[in-house]
Scaffold this motif. Structure first.
Motif, PDB file in Angstrom:
ATOM      1  N   CYS A  80     -23.288 -16.709 150.536  1.00  0.00           N
ATOM      2  CA  CYS A  80     -21.941 -16.705 150.944  1.00  0.00           C
ATOM      3  C   CYS A  80     -22.043 -16.796 152.191  1.00  0.00           C
ATOM      4  CB  CYS A  80     -21.233 -15.515 150.273  1.00  0.00           C
ATOM      5  SG  CYS A  80     -20.884 -15.702 148.611  1.00  0.00           S
ATOM      6  N   GLY A  81     -21.732 -17.858 152.935  1.00  0.00           N
ATOM      7  CA  GLY A  81     -21.644 -17.876 154.312  1.00  0.00           C
ATOM      8  C   GLY A  81     -21.302 -19.153 154.861  1.00  0.00           C
ATOM      9  N   GLY A  82     -21.470 -19.310 155.859  1.00  0.00           N
ATOM     10  CA  GLY A  82     -21.137 -20.644 156.427  1.00  0.00           C
ATOM     11  C   GLY A  82     -22.121 -21.813 156.611  1.00  0.00           C
ATOM     12  N   GLY A  83     -21.931 -22.879 157.218  1.00  0.00           N
ATOM     13  CA  GLY A  83     -22.633 -23.831 157.220  1.00  0.00           C
ATOM     14  C   GLY A  83     -23.882 -23.797 158.169  1.00  0.00           C
ATOM     15  N   GLN A  84     -23.865 -22.664 159.323  1.00  0.00           N
ATOM     16  CA  GLN A  84     -25.176 -22.492 159.959  1.00  0.00           C
ATOM     17  C   GLN A  84     -26.045 -21.907 159.196  1.00  0.00           C
ATOM     18  OE1 GLN A  84     -24.019 -20.442 163.491  1.00  0.00           O
ATOM     19  NE2 GLN A  84     -25.962 -20.758 164.513  1.00  0.00           N
ATOM     20  N   LEU A  85     -25.657 -20.745 158.187  1.00  0.00           N
ATOM     21  CA  LEU A  85     -26.539 -20.324 157.454  1.00  0.00           C
ATOM     22  C   LEU A  85     -27.274 -21.205 156.493  1.00  0.00           C
ATOM     23  CD1 LEU A  85     -28.236 -17.545 156.620  1.00  0.00           C
ATOM     24  CD2 LEU A  85     -26.111 -17.010 155.226  1.00  0.00           C
ATOM     25  N   ALA A  86     -26.389 -21.923 155.856  1.00  0.00           N
ATOM     26  CA  ALA A  86     -26.857 -22.930 155.000  1.00  0.00           C
ATOM     27  C   ALA A  86     -27.800 -24.041 155.706  1.00  0.00           C
ATOM     28  CB  ALA A  86     -25.745 -23.784 154.307  1.00  0.00           C
ATOM     29  N   GLY A  87     -27.474 -24.489 156.459  1.00  0.00           N
ATOM     30  CA  GLY A  87     -28.370 -25.244 157.513  1.00  0.00           C
ATOM     31  C   GLY A  87     -29.863 -24.485 157.630  1.00  0.00           C
ATOM     32  N   THR A  88     -29.668 -23.389 157.976  1.00  0.00           N
ATOM     33  CA  THR A  88     -30.955 -22.738 158.154  1.00  0.00           C
ATOM     34  C   THR A  88     -31.740 -22.476 156.850  1.00  0.00           C
ATOM     35  OG1 THR A  88     -30.153 -21.222 160.070  1.00  0.00           O
ATOM     36  CG2 THR A  88     -32.010 -20.446 158.928  1.00  0.00           C
ATOM     37  N   LEU A  89     -31.134 -22.257 155.693  1.00  0.00           N
ATOM     38  CA  LEU A  89     -31.713 -21.891 154.471  1.00  0.00           C
ATOM     39  C   LEU A  89     -31.997 -23.389 153.576  1.00  0.00           C
ATOM     40  CD1 LEU A  89     -29.881 -18.568 153.499  1.00  0.00           C
ATOM     41  CD2 LEU A  89     -32.102 -18.889 154.422  1.00  0.00           C
ATOM     42  N   LEU A  90     -31.562 -24.530 154.330  1.00  0.00           N
ATOM     43  CA  LEU A  90     -31.704 -25.628 153.209  1.00  0.00           C
ATOM     44  C   LEU A  90     -33.050 -26.048 152.505  1.00  0.00           C
ATOM     45  CD1 LEU A  90     -30.025 -28.029 152.287  1.00  0.00           C
ATOM     46  CD2 LEU A  90     -30.727 -29.252 154.352  1.00  0.00           C
ATOM     47  N   PRO A  91     -33.896 -25.633 153.281  1.00  0.00           N
ATOM     48  CA  PRO A  91     -35.261 -25.972 152.424  1.00  0.00           C
ATOM     49  C   PRO A  91     -35.562 -25.086 151.445  1.00  0.00           C
ATOM     50  CG  PRO A  91     -36.022 -25.480 154.999  1.00  0.00           C
ATOM     51  CD  PRO A  91     -34.149 -25.136 154.739  1.00  0.00           C
ATOM     52  N   GLU A  92     -34.900 -24.126 151.303  1.00  0.00           N
ATOM     53  CA  GLU A  92     -35.074 -22.874 150.178  1.00  0.00           C
ATOM     54  C   GLU A  92     -33.922 -23.029 148.978  1.00  0.00           C
ATOM     55  OE1 GLU A  92     -37.758 -21.524 149.098  1.00  0.00           O
ATOM     56  OE2 GLU A  92     -38.725 -22.295 150.774  1.00  0.00           O
ATOM     57  N   ILE A  93     -32.561 -23.902 149.307  1.00  0.00           N
ATOM     58  CA  ILE A  93     -31.574 -24.061 148.562  1.00  0.00           C
ATOM     59  C   ILE A  93     -31.837 -24.981 147.305  1.00  0.00           C
ATOM     60  CG2 ILE A  93     -29.307 -24.922 148.340  1.00  0.00           C
ATOM     61  CD1 ILE A  93     -28.742 -24.112 151.062  1.00  0.00           C
ATOM     62  N   ASP A  94     -31.737 -24.405 146.007  1.00  0.00           N
ATOM     63  CA  ASP A  94     -32.192 -25.123 144.894  1.00  0.00           C
ATOM     64  C   ASP A  94     -30.783 -25.575 144.174  1.00  0.00           C
ATOM     65  OD1 ASP A  94     -34.804 -24.521 145.020  1.00  0.00           O
ATOM     66  OD2 ASP A  94     -34.367 -22.492 143.985  1.00  0.00           O
ATOM     67  N   GLU A  95     -29.680 -24.905 144.237  1.00  0.00           N
ATOM     68  CA  GLU A  95     -28.679 -25.463 143.604  1.00  0.00           C
ATOM     69  C   GLU A  95     -27.312 -24.836 144.698  1.00  0.00           C
ATOM     70  OE1 GLU A  95     -27.695 -23.711 139.645  1.00  0.00           O
ATOM     71  OE2 GLU A  95     -29.586 -22.821 139.916  1.00  0.00           O
ATOM     72  N   LEU A  96     -26.280 -26.044 144.310  1.00  0.00           N
ATOM     73  CA  LEU A  96     -24.928 -25.996 145.188  1.00  0.00           C
ATOM     74  C   LEU A  96     -23.893 -25.964 144.258  1.00  0.00           C
ATOM     75  CD1 LEU A  96     -25.772 -28.582 147.963  1.00  0.00           C
ATOM     76  CD2 LEU A  96     -25.819 -26.139 148.368  1.00  0.00           C
ATOM     77  N   LEU A  97     -23.051 -24.850 144.502  1.00  0.00           N
ATOM     78  CA  LEU A  97     -21.706 -24.964 143.818  1.00  0.00           C
ATOM     79  C   LEU A  97     -20.607 -25.405 144.939  1.00  0.00           C
ATOM     80  CD1 LEU A  97     -21.984 -21.802 141.586  1.00  0.00           C
ATOM     81  CD2 LEU A  97     -22.057 -24.370 140.803  1.00  0.00           C
ATOM     82  N   ILE A  98     -19.926 -26.517 144.802  1.00  0.00           N
ATOM     83  CA  ILE A  98     -19.017 -26.809 145.821  1.00  0.00           C
ATOM     84  C   ILE A  98     -17.560 -26.835 145.216  1.00  0.00           C
ATOM     85  CG2 ILE A  98     -18.416 -28.539 147.632  1.00  0.00           C
ATOM     86  CD1 ILE A  98     -21.576 -28.804 148.105  1.00  0.00           C
ATOM     87  N   LYS A  99     -16.554 -26.423 145.976  1.00  0.00           N
ATOM     88  CA  LYS A  99     -15.443 -26.393 145.263  1.00  0.00           C
ATOM     89  C   LYS A  99     -14.729 -27.429 146.526  1.00  0.00           C
ATOM     90  CE  LYS A  99     -14.039 -21.946 143.953  1.00  0.00           C
ATOM     91  NZ  LYS A  99     -13.256 -20.869 144.244  1.00  0.00           N
ATOM     92  N   THR A 100     -13.878 -28.482 145.911  1.00  0.00           N
ATOM     93  CA  THR A 100     -13.127 -29.387 146.940  1.00  0.00           C
ATOM     94  C   THR A 100     -11.553 -29.137 146.300  1.00  0.00           C
ATOM     95  OG1 THR A 100     -13.402 -31.287 145.353  1.00  0.00           O
ATOM     96  CG2 THR A 100     -14.947 -30.884 147.195  1.00  0.00           C
ATOM     97  N   TYR A 101     -10.877 -29.574 147.557  1.00  0.00           N
ATOM     98  CA  TYR A 101      -9.319 -29.276 147.277  1.00  0.00           C
ATOM     99  C   TYR A 101      -8.630 -30.509 147.728  1.00  0.00           C
ATOM    100  CZ  TYR A 101     -10.540 -24.457 147.054  1.00  0.00           C
ATOM    101  OH  TYR A 101     -11.388 -22.963 146.516  1.00  0.00           O
TER     102      TYR A 101
END
Length: 103
Positions: free
Chosen positions: A42-63
């Motif tokens: 649970c964080g912003g895009g900067q943290l997600a960018g740093t962790l991208l090599p280890e991200i296996d799944e994404l849950l994305i809400k769109t409005y």
């Protein structure tokens, strides 16, 4: 002045602030005995960018609203990473929840 990306160590007794490299920490947690537990980012895009090599799944809400500005989903260098749609749920109010898994 405190950075907007840093929590104070006494924010909440149930929260542990871990200084250092978040990518190394994610890899360490994934390799611990008893692995198989989920790590929830649970964080912003900067943290997600740093962790991208280890991200296996994404849950994305769109409005169905355009605000004009915001935080990038992934803020980092250009690095195309392919995910497949595992499930998509549309709600009556126009919100969608998309579950993506790394290919």
């Amino acid at each position: 002045m405190t950075s907007r990306t840093t929590l104070k160590p006494d924010t909440d007794p149930a929260v542990t602030i871990v200084p250092g490299d978040p990518l190394a920490l994610a890899r360490e947690l994934k390799n611990e005995a008893g692995a198989g537990l989920d790590i929830w980012l649970c964080g912003g895009g900067q943290l997600a960018g740093t962790l991208l090599p280890e991200i296996d799944e994404l849950l994305i809400k769109t409005y169905p609203v355009i605000a004009g500005t915001g935080i990038a989903v992934v803020d980092g260098p250009f690095d195309p990473t392919v995910f497949d749609v595992a499930e998509r749920t549309a709600f009556p109010n126009g919100v969608t929840l998309t579950h993506l898994t790394r290919r």
